[in-house]
Design a protein around this motif. Sequence first.
Motif, PDB file in Angstrom:
ATOM      1  N   LYS A 259      56.619  33.842  45.431  1.00  9.81           N
ATOM      2  CA  LYS A 259      56.159  32.451  45.486  1.00  9.81           C
ATOM      3  C   LYS A 259      56.218  31.752  44.139  1.00  9.81           C
ATOM      4  O   LYS A 259      55.573  30.727  43.939  1.00  9.81           O
ATOM      5  CB  LYS A 259      54.733  32.377  46.056  1.00  9.81           C
ATOM      6  CG  LYS A 259      54.681  32.820  47.495  1.00  9.81           C
ATOM      7  CD  LYS A 259      53.275  33.003  47.970  1.00  9.81           C
ATOM      8  CE  LYS A 259      52.941  34.469  48.015  1.00  9.81           C
ATOM      9  NZ  LYS A 259      51.626  34.782  48.525  1.00  9.81           N
TER      10      LYS A 259
ATOM     11  N   PHE B 141      53.993  32.682  56.176  1.00 10.83           N
ATOM     12  CA  PHE B 141      52.842  33.574  56.138  1.00 10.83           C
ATOM     13  C   PHE B 141      52.851  34.558  57.298  1.00 10.83           C
ATOM     14  O   PHE B 141      52.111  35.525  57.287  1.00 10.83           O
ATOM     15  CB  PHE B 141      51.552  32.760  56.156  1.00 10.83           C
ATOM     16  CG  PHE B 141      51.208  32.171  54.826  1.00 10.83           C
ATOM     17  CD1 PHE B 141      50.770  32.975  53.796  1.00 10.83           C
ATOM     18  CD2 PHE B 141      51.321  30.820  54.599  1.00 10.83           C
ATOM     19  CE1 PHE B 141      50.457  32.442  52.567  1.00 10.83           C
ATOM     20  CE2 PHE B 141      51.002  30.276  53.367  1.00 10.83           C
ATOM     21  CZ  PHE B 141      50.570  31.084  52.354  1.00 10.83           C
ATOM     22  N   GLY B 142      53.667  34.293  58.296  1.00 10.56           N
ATOM     23  CA  GLY B 142      53.713  35.191  59.446  1.00 10.56           C
ATOM     24  C   GLY B 142      52.544  34.992  60.372  1.00 10.56           C
ATOM     25  O   GLY B 142      51.908  35.959  60.801  1.00 10.56           O
ATOM     26  N   ARG B 143      52.249  33.727  60.667  1.00  8.48           N
ATOM     27  CA  ARG B 143      51.196  33.472  61.657  1.00  8.48           C
ATOM     28  C   ARG B 143      51.618  34.068  62.990  1.00  8.48           C
ATOM     29  O   ARG B 143      52.796  33.981  63.364  1.00  8.48           O
ATOM     30  CB  ARG B 143      50.971  31.970  61.804  1.00  8.48           C
ATOM     31  CG  ARG B 143      50.348  31.325  60.583  1.00  8.48           C
ATOM     32  CD  ARG B 143      50.325  29.825  60.720  1.00  8.48           C
ATOM     33  NE  ARG B 143      51.669  29.300  60.926  1.00  8.48           N
ATOM     34  CZ  ARG B 143      51.986  28.385  61.817  1.00  8.48           C
ATOM     35  NH1 ARG B 143      51.072  27.898  62.609  1.00  8.48           N
ATOM     36  NH2 ARG B 143      53.226  27.960  61.921  1.00  8.48           N
ATOM     37  N   PRO B 144      50.695  34.684  63.716  1.00  6.47           N
ATOM     38  CA  PRO B 144      51.080  35.368  64.958  1.00  6.47           C
ATOM     39  C   PRO B 144      51.833  34.466  65.930  1.00  6.47           C
ATOM     40  O   PRO B 144      52.823  34.880  66.539  1.00  6.47           O
ATOM     41  CB  PRO B 144      49.748  35.821  65.536  1.00  6.47           C
ATOM     42  CG  PRO B 144      48.824  35.891  64.386  1.00  6.47           C
ATOM     43  CD  PRO B 144      49.272  34.852  63.403  1.00  6.47           C
TER      44      PRO B 144
ATOM     45  N   VAL C 295      59.464  36.712  57.836  1.00  2.15           N
ATOM     46  CA  VAL C 295      58.062  36.760  57.432  1.00  2.15           C
ATOM     47  C   VAL C 295      57.958  37.243  55.988  1.00  2.15           C
ATOM     48  O   VAL C 295      58.662  38.164  55.581  1.00  2.15           O
ATOM     49  CB  VAL C 295      57.270  37.693  58.370  1.00  2.15           C
ATOM     50  CG1 VAL C 295      55.856  37.882  57.867  1.00  2.15           C
ATOM     51  CG2 VAL C 295      57.261  37.137  59.772  1.00  2.15           C
ATOM     52  N   GLY C 296      57.085  36.585  55.235  1.00  2.00           N
ATOM     53  CA  GLY C 296      56.856  37.004  53.860  1.00  2.00           C
ATOM     54  C   GLY C 296      57.866  36.475  52.871  1.00  2.00           C
ATOM     55  O   GLY C 296      57.925  36.959  51.750  1.00  2.00           O
ATOM     56  N   THR C 297      58.677  35.509  53.284  1.00  2.00           N
ATOM     57  CA  THR C 297      59.617  34.918  52.340  1.00  2.00           C
ATOM     58  C   THR C 297      59.364  33.409  52.265  1.00  2.00           C
ATOM     59  O   THR C 297      58.663  32.846  53.084  1.00  2.00           O
ATOM     60  CB  THR C 297      61.074  35.156  52.762  1.00  2.00           C
ATOM     61  OG1 THR C 297      61.295  34.514  54.013  1.00  2.00           O
ATOM     62  CG2 THR C 297      61.372  36.625  52.893  1.00  2.00           C
TER      63      THR C 297
ATOM     64  N   ILE D  46      53.954  23.825  59.855  1.00  2.00           N
ATOM     65  CA  ILE D  46      55.027  24.037  58.886  1.00  2.00           C
ATOM     66  C   ILE D  46      56.086  22.948  59.067  1.00  2.00           C
ATOM     67  O   ILE D  46      56.624  22.771  60.160  1.00  2.00           O
ATOM     68  CB  ILE D  46      55.643  25.436  59.054  1.00  2.00           C
ATOM     69  CG1 ILE D  46      54.584  26.523  58.857  1.00  2.00           C
ATOM     70  CG2 ILE D  46      56.786  25.637  58.070  1.00  2.00           C
ATOM     71  CD1 ILE D  46      53.905  26.524  57.531  1.00  2.00           C
TER      72      ILE D  46
ATOM     73  N   SER E 290      67.069  34.767  52.290  1.00  2.00           N
ATOM     74  CA  SER E 290      65.794  35.352  52.716  1.00  2.00           C
ATOM     75  C   SER E 290      65.898  36.853  52.931  1.00  2.00           C
ATOM     76  O   SER E 290      64.891  37.505  53.156  1.00  2.00           O
ATOM     77  CB  SER E 290      65.293  34.671  53.985  1.00  2.00           C
ATOM     78  OG  SER E 290      66.269  34.748  54.980  1.00  2.00           O
TER      79      SER E 290
ATOM     80  N   ARG F 243      58.694  23.560  49.059  1.00  2.00           N
ATOM     81  CA  ARG F 243      58.862  24.882  49.650  1.00  2.00           C
ATOM     82  C   ARG F 243      57.636  25.301  50.436  1.00  2.00           C
ATOM     83  O   ARG F 243      56.513  24.943  50.089  1.00  2.00           O
ATOM     84  CB  ARG F 243      59.138  25.901  48.543  1.00  2.00           C
ATOM     85  CG  ARG F 243      60.505  25.701  47.956  1.00  2.00           C
ATOM     86  CD  ARG F 243      60.703  26.459  46.688  1.00  2.00           C
ATOM     87  NE  ARG F 243      62.101  26.361  46.283  1.00  2.00           N
ATOM     88  CZ  ARG F 243      62.984  27.338  46.437  1.00  2.00           C
ATOM     89  NH1 ARG F 243      62.619  28.484  46.955  1.00  2.00           N
ATOM     90  NH2 ARG F 243      64.235  27.168  46.062  1.00  2.00           N
ATOM     91  N   THR F 244      57.876  26.051  51.494  1.00  2.00           N
ATOM     92  CA  THR F 244      56.774  26.603  52.279  1.00  2.00           C
ATOM     93  C   THR F 244      56.941  28.113  52.341  1.00  2.00           C
ATOM     94  O   THR F 244      58.035  28.633  52.171  1.00  2.00           O
ATOM     95  CB  THR F 244      56.749  26.056  53.714  1.00  2.00           C
ATOM     96  OG1 THR F 244      57.966  26.422  54.345  1.00  2.00           O
ATOM     97  CG2 THR F 244      56.603  24.556  53.738  1.00  2.00           C
ATOM     98  N   PHE F 245      55.829  28.773  52.591  1.00  2.00           N
ATOM     99  CA  PHE F 245      55.846  30.228  52.647  1.00  2.00           C
ATOM    100  C   PHE F 245      55.643  30.658  54.087  1.00  2.00           C
ATOM    101  O   PHE F 245      54.789  30.124  54.782  1.00  2.00           O
ATOM    102  CB  PHE F 245      54.735  30.798  51.768  1.00  2.00           C
ATOM    103  CG  PHE F 245      54.787  32.294  51.645  1.00  2.00           C
ATOM    104  CD1 PHE F 245      55.792  32.902  50.931  1.00  2.00           C
ATOM    105  CD2 PHE F 245      53.833  33.075  52.255  1.00  2.00           C
ATOM    106  CE1 PHE F 245      55.844  34.272  50.817  1.00  2.00           C
ATOM    107  CE2 PHE F 245      53.880  34.452  52.150  1.00  2.00           C
ATOM    108  CZ  PHE F 245      54.883  35.043  51.426  1.00  2.00           C
TER     109      PHE F 245
ATOM    110  N   GLY G 189      59.189  37.297  48.064  1.00  2.00           N
ATOM    111  CA  GLY G 189      57.958  36.592  48.406  1.00  2.00           C
ATOM    112  C   GLY G 189      56.971  36.483  47.272  1.00  2.00           C
ATOM    113  O   GLY G 189      55.769  36.498  47.504  1.00  2.00           O
TER     114      GLY G 189
END
Lengths: 326, 213
Positions: free
Chosen positions: A188, A203-206, A232-234, A129, A181, A199-201, A186
């Motif tokens: 998109k 995604f909530g990678r662990p 997360v999710g925004t 990111i 946020s 813009r980036t999203f 979310g």
Amino acid sequence: MSEHTENSHKNEENNPSDATEAGRRKFLKFGVLAAGLSVVGGGLQKVFSDESKSTLTEEKVKVLTAEGKVVEVNKNAIAHPADNNLSHLTERDGIPNRKFIMVIDLARCANARKCVEGCQKMHNLLPPIEYMKVRKMQDTPLTSPYWFPTACYHCDNPPCTKVCPVGATFKRSDGIVGIDSDRCIGCKFCMAACPYSARTFNFGRPEQVEFNESHPKCDTQENCCVTNGGAVGTVSKCDFCPSHVAEGRLPTCITACPNGTIFFGDELEDVVTNGEETFRLKKLLKDRSAYREMEELGTKPRVYFLPPVKRLFPFEDATKAYNTEE
Amino acid sequence: MSKETIKKDSTQYETFTQEEYMIMKDDLLRPMRKIRLGGKIWIAFLVLVCCAGVYAYYIQETKSKYVTVSLRDITFWGVYISNFVFFVALSLVGVLMSAVLKLTNFEWYRPLSRIAEIIAVAAIMLAGVSIVAAMGRPDRLHYLIIHGRIQSPIVWDIIVIMTYLATSMVLLYIPLIPSLSTCKNHLTNLPKWQLKMYKFLSFGWEGTPEGVM
């Protein structure tokens, strides 16, 4: 005025963590009434404070005017912009009398990627990111390629804010396009609207979630960002580091760059700086025939590019090109 | 409507014989009386598919937003929005079919309109589900009402879905009333609450020309 305060207190009791937010919404609801009252109140306050000030001190200080003359003025008459208390401003309010602008000198970029790393540190981001990206650009097959640092252009006619269904992304009076946020749902749609893929999203990678938990924001003064971009999710993106510029400091990508590629400044002051060199904005743009990306779209970006002529560094293909997948 | 036209209409409707009516009634009531083994297996399979979908959504919401359908910053909508467009179009066709057949006054459309409408209702519901599944924060869905901006295309998506759903429900329900009445009259060995439900839903419809008014 008192009614507004009472409402804020009520909200504070209900939800202490969200008190300012709720207060702000109330403020927007009773916008006309509150604004009218505060104008009256502020006016009265000013009258009283001016009287008290003039009677308090007679201390004089010497200052240099724009014409080069040294004059003595009353100490109270000097305004210190850095001392301005901006804490009453919310995320959506622009800093008064400011129009932030960025100029990127493509002749200086050597793809050192320090701006990218500085930005990621500032915003608690893990690769891949990137708010700030450095892309390989080649205009025609015969011309030489060059490195192209890019981020959100904070357009004056932003397509992203127009499509937001909840008003979570907005244009501030100081030119910054911000994201709330806490309100972003979310969807998109703004990512689809942005022609520059700025813009980036989240995604909530662990690993990113884990990193955010172990590295809380605002732990040091250097690594502090008012915008809560990691939710997360925004959607999130480059925010021109509003907490830095409010204090009169430069955004992280500019101070991190070893070559002084990126200039930041104020359109109203007509000046841009990379921390070491300072230029008159209009003269710089004119002399170096600056351009904006995809001018024909009418988005009016606030980021200008100086063409890569008389380069400081040869283009090295050996330097790894990141973000090639995207 | 004058009395003469009603009389004319009522004679027009009686195009099928008593025998044909019995066949139709049997067709309608058979799956409600008894489900055969093949049907049971089919229902179990479909329930399994639904459960797989719910589990995939659970993985997506707990582990990460992009694990199930490989969303990335460039393909950020992916299969969800293509599904949304597909389902909205499907429900549009359902409404369109019944509207065209109604406007052309074709009487043979009556049984078909139910098929068209049940497809429309199911499709528009799935379209709404697709949108919510694609959202990053489904818990903030109500913000669309609290902070909604009418300028945004997303808000119009929501309005379209709601309108389609309401219209399709009404268009499905109206042709269903005679069948619900048949259920009320001929399904005897049902629990009491189901009989009450059919009685309520059929609106006391008796199929007489006077009732049409």
